[in-house]
Write a protein that holds these residues in place. Structure first.
Motif, PDB file in Angstrom:
ATOM      1  N   GLU A  64       0.812  -1.215   0.000  1.00 29.70           N
ATOM      2  CA  GLU A  64       0.000   0.000   0.000  1.00 29.70           C
ATOM      3  C   GLU A  64       0.847   1.268   0.000  1.00 29.70           C
ATOM      4  OE1 GLU A  64      -2.976  -0.653   3.051  1.00 29.70           O
ATOM      5  OE2 GLU A  64      -3.861  -2.289   1.878  1.00 29.70           O
ATOM      6  N   ASP A  68       0.266   3.896  -2.973  1.00 26.67           N
ATOM      7  CA  ASP A  68       0.039   5.311  -2.647  1.00 26.67           C
ATOM      8  C   ASP A  68       1.051   6.198  -3.366  1.00 26.67           C
ATOM      9  OD1 ASP A  68      -2.042   4.572  -1.010  1.00 26.67           O
ATOM     10  OD2 ASP A  68      -0.893   4.738   0.858  1.00 26.67           O
ATOM     11  N   PHE A  81      -7.803   1.710  -5.512  1.00 25.61           N
ATOM     12  CA  PHE A  81      -9.046   1.839  -4.750  1.00 25.61           C
ATOM     13  C   PHE A  81      -8.739   1.796  -3.249  1.00 25.61           C
ATOM     14  CE2 PHE A  81     -10.486   0.010  -8.782  1.00 25.61           C
ATOM     15  CZ  PHE A  81     -11.625   0.755  -9.063  1.00 25.61           C
ATOM     16  N   PRO A  82      -8.065   2.806  -2.726  1.00 25.28           N
ATOM     17  CA  PRO A  82      -7.675   2.755  -1.309  1.00 25.28           C
ATOM     18  C   PRO A  82      -8.851   2.701  -0.340  1.00 25.28           C
ATOM     19  CG  PRO A  82      -7.343   4.953  -2.221  1.00 25.28           C
ATOM     20  CD  PRO A  82      -7.635   4.056  -3.381  1.00 25.28           C
ATOM     21  N   GLN A  83      -9.930   3.416  -0.630  1.00 28.33           N
ATOM     22  CA  GLN A  83     -11.083   3.427   0.280  1.00 28.33           C
ATOM     23  C   GLN A  83     -11.777   2.077   0.322  1.00 28.33           C
ATOM     24  OE1 GLN A  83     -11.744   6.007   2.291  1.00 28.33           O
ATOM     25  NE2 GLN A  83      -9.932   6.978   1.383  1.00 28.33           N
ATOM     26  N   GLU A  84     -11.785   1.409  -0.801  1.00 29.31           N
ATOM     27  CA  GLU A  84     -12.494   0.125  -0.881  1.00 29.31           C
ATOM     28  C   GLU A  84     -11.639  -1.066  -0.443  1.00 29.31           C
ATOM     29  OE1 GLU A  84     -14.282   2.997  -3.774  1.00 29.31           O
ATOM     30  OE2 GLU A  84     -12.245   2.346  -3.277  1.00 29.31           O
ATOM     31  N   SER A  86      -7.966  -1.077   0.895  1.00 32.33           N
ATOM     32  CA  SER A  86      -6.818  -1.028   1.803  1.00 32.33           C
ATOM     33  C   SER A  86      -7.020  -1.930   3.022  1.00 32.33           C
ATOM     34  CB  SER A  86      -6.554   0.410   2.251  1.00 32.33           C
ATOM     35  OG  SER A  86      -6.118   1.189   1.170  1.00 32.33           O
ATOM     36  N   GLU A  89      -4.840  -0.959   7.921  1.00 32.84           N
ATOM     37  CA  GLU A  89      -5.503  -0.541   9.163  1.00 32.84           C
ATOM     38  C   GLU A  89      -6.323  -1.687   9.755  1.00 32.84           C
ATOM     39  OE1 GLU A  89      -8.698   2.823  10.770  1.00 32.84           O
ATOM     40  OE2 GLU A  89      -7.856   2.974   8.757  1.00 32.84           O
ATOM     41  N   GLY A 172     -16.359  -0.743   2.367  1.00 30.74           N
ATOM     42  CA  GLY A 172     -16.490   0.130   1.217  1.00 30.74           C
ATOM     43  C   GLY A 172     -16.937  -0.576  -0.051  1.00 30.74           C
TER      44      GLY A 172
END
Length: 279
Positions: A64, A68, A81-84, A86, A89, A172
């Motif tokens: 990631e 990024d 698609f980081p919001q969907e 990743s 976290e 997401g």
């Protein structure tokens, strides 16, 4: 019969064909075969998800960061698609659940995992287009297998409110199937030269091989896991009481063992060789 040009075949189909042999190897690693032959103990299976989470954290940390950094790259932007997708976290939350707030100090990461992470950083620096292969094999594998396995694992381990299962959750993504269609479509739209395309296909094979190496090193780690209840308690005295209680309950209930073993086997596959589910 007219021959179809290589560049006219969708990239996702080419990756599937290129990794066919590696796919078979992933399904026949020593750990998988040991399980099939009844040579993996219950206590080893209980320990393995924690070891895998440590490896996954380092792998996704590198992946990631590379995505990024290269988010605007012409080959990365369509599948970014980081919001969907990743996972970093989410894995951190699971590690905190199992290990407590000082989980970073307790992490155990095998050498194979460090090699995997190093390769991801090299790719991000030198060949960003190769990230397409790594992202595809990891994220779609997690998304495909994780949805079902997350529910099964929660029920089998008696975990409450999704605690310890954040990795399996994709809030997401409302429809995994539709999202996978979108992802493949975006990936297949990426314009690559023949040289770049060949490099991506080879990198997909490399991604599989790196996963298999992590899987095999996990097997070596599990061979050192103690097989008696007292030894297990000594080794895991710092684990949360909820995790220890779940392990003891499973040990005392022979009727739950077969189901639990099947569950953890599925978890092994989706976590360590998630690419198996990507196709």
């Amino acid at each position: 019969m007219e021959t179809v040009e290589k560049s006219q075949i969708e990239l996702s189909e080419q990756i599937k064909a290129a990794t066919k042999d590696s796919h078979v190897r992933a399904e026949n690693t020593e750990l998988m075969l040991s399980y099939q032959r009844g040579r993996v103990s219950l206590l080893q299976l209980i320990t393995s998800p924690l070891l895998l989470l440590c490896s996954l954290y380092k792998i996704y940390e590198a992946l990631e960061e590379a995505l990024d950094t290269n988010a605007s790259h012409e080959a990365v932007a369509p599948i970014y698609f980081p919001q969907e997708l990743s996972r970093l976290e989410s894995i951190g939350k699971d590690l905190e659940y199992f290990y407590g707030r000082s989980w970073r100090e307790k992490m155990t990461v095998p050498a194979a995992t460090l090699r995997y992470a190093q390769r991801l950083r090299e790719v991000g620096r030198d060949h960003p287009e190769y990230l397409v292969a790594h992202a595809y094999t990891r994220y779609l594998g997690d998304l495909s297998g994780g949805q079902v396995l997350g529910r099964i694992t929660q029920k089998s381990l008696g975990l409450k409110s999704g605690e310890g299962l954040s990795f399996f959750s994709f809030p997401g993504v409302s429809s995994p199937n539709l999202f996978k269609q979108l992802y493949r479509s975006r990936m297949n739209s990426i314009e690559l030269t023949e040289e770049q395309r060949s490099g991506v296909l080879q990198e997909a094979v490399t991604a599989f091989e790196l996963n298999v190496q992590v899987f095999n090193e996990l097997q070596d780690s599990l061979s050192c896991v103690p097989d008696t209840e007292n030894e297990m308690r000594q080794r895991h005295t710092q684990h949360k009481q909820s995790t220890a209680a779940a392990c003891e309950a499973l040990q005392s209930s022979s009727s739950l063992m077969p189901r639990f073993l099947r569950t953890l086997l599925g978890v092994f596959v989706v976590l360590a060789v998630g690419a198996v589910y990507a196709f």
